[in-house]
Design a protein around this motif. Structure first.
Motif, short mmCIF file in Angstrom:
data_model
loop_
_atom_site.label_atom_id
_atom_site.label_comp_id
_atom_site.label_asym_id
_atom_site.label_seq_id
_atom_site.Cartn_x
_atom_site.Cartn_y
_atom_site.Cartn_z
N HIS A 115 -6.90 13.15 -1.77
CA HIS A 115 -6.38 11.85 -1.35
C HIS A 115 -5.35 12.03 -0.25
O HIS A 115 -4.61 13.01 -0.22
CB HIS A 115 -5.74 11.11 -2.52
CG HIS A 115 -6.71 10.78 -3.60
ND1 HIS A 115 -7.65 9.80 -3.49
CD2 HIS A 115 -6.91 11.34 -4.82
CE1 HIS A 115 -8.38 9.74 -4.59
NE2 HIS A 115 -7.95 10.68 -5.41
N GLY A 116 -5.33 11.07 0.67
CA GLY A 116 -4.28 10.95 1.68
C GLY A 116 -4.03 12.18 2.51
O GLY A 116 -4.90 12.69 3.20
N ARG A 117 -2.80 12.66 2.41
CA ARG A 117 -2.35 13.79 3.23
C ARG A 117 -3.14 15.05 2.94
O ARG A 117 -3.44 15.83 3.84
CB ARG A 117 -0.87 14.04 2.99
CG ARG A 117 -0.30 15.11 3.88
CD ARG A 117 1.14 15.37 3.61
NE ARG A 117 1.92 14.18 3.94
CZ ARG A 117 3.19 14.01 3.61
NH1 ARG A 117 3.81 14.95 2.93
NH2 ARG A 117 3.83 12.93 3.94
N ASP A 118 -3.48 15.26 1.67
CA ASP A 118 -4.26 16.45 1.29
C ASP A 118 -5.64 16.44 1.95
O ASP A 118 -6.13 17.47 2.40
CB ASP A 118 -4.42 16.48 -0.23
CG ASP A 118 -3.99 17.80 -0.82
OD1 ASP A 118 -3.40 18.61 -0.08
OD2 ASP A 118 -4.26 18.01 -2.01
N ARG A 119 -6.26 15.27 2.01
CA ARG A 119 -7.57 15.15 2.64
C ARG A 119 -7.49 15.47 4.13
O ARG A 119 -8.32 16.18 4.68
CB ARG A 119 -8.13 13.74 2.44
CG ARG A 119 -9.50 13.56 3.07
CD ARG A 119 -10.03 12.18 2.87
NE ARG A 119 -10.44 12.05 1.48
CZ ARG A 119 -10.99 10.97 0.96
NH1 ARG A 119 -11.18 9.90 1.71
NH2 ARG A 119 -11.33 10.92 -0.30
#
Length: 181
Positions: A115-119
């Motif tokens: 999700h989000g920044r990790d993606r």
């Protein structure tokens, strides 16, 4: 060789495989040489290049029905402590196993679960790995400029690995001469 790729400092090179088309075997079982992916009979070659694009290791003669991961498992000398240091890695594509000594990009499923920044980090990492791995693709392209390995192999199959190694040596020599001039 380490440190050239700043985001993956311990990556010292890249690995990839290529197939060389052959005539259908008449004496041996032809199923082993048939590559369903490529739709022809083939012998595969694994190429390892350093982070400057110089071919450091070539092994040819793998059966056509095998994929890159199966060929890597059969390769000699790579992955042993005597030849490959523990703190160094090779960049491979998604078909290779993501374990020492190979680093592979994240799969689409792994990216989708984040999700989000990790993606975004995973996508940036995959792009960076692709931009670094392009050197092995270019080296294979230079290897295939020689007609002996780029056209269908018409000679006895036991000669093919030796010819591939000779062509790889010629590619390395040509790169050395281009660097000197």
């Amino acid at each position: 060789m380490s440190g050239r790729w700043c985001k993956i400092p311990n990556a010292v090179g890249a690995i990839d495989g290529t197939s060389l088309q052959i005539y259908r075997p008449s004496v041996e079982p032809q199923e082993q040489y048939y590559s369903g992916h490529r739709q022809h009979h083939a012998v595969h070659t694994q190429v390892v290049v350093d982070n400057e694009g110089i071919i450091r290791f070539v092994q040819s003669g793998f059966l056509g029905h095998m994929n890159d991961a199966q060929q890597f498992a059969m390769m000699q000398r790579i992955g042993t402590d005597l030849v490959f240091p523990h703190d160094c890695f090779l960049l491979g594509d998604k078909i290779y196993p993501n374990r020492y000594p190979i680093i592979t990009p994240f799969s689409a499923g792994q990216v989708a679960r984040r999700h989000g920044r990790d993606r975004r980090r995973c996508v940036k990492f995959n792009r960076y790995v692709s931009s670094c791995r392009i050197i092995v693709e270019h080296s294979i392209g230079e290897l295939k400029t020689y007609r002996a390995v780029s056209t269908i192999w018409r000679h006895p199959r036991y000669l093919l690995p030796s010819v591939v190694v000779i062509c790889a040596g010629l590619v390395c020599r040509r790169k050395e001469l281009n660097l000197i001039m």
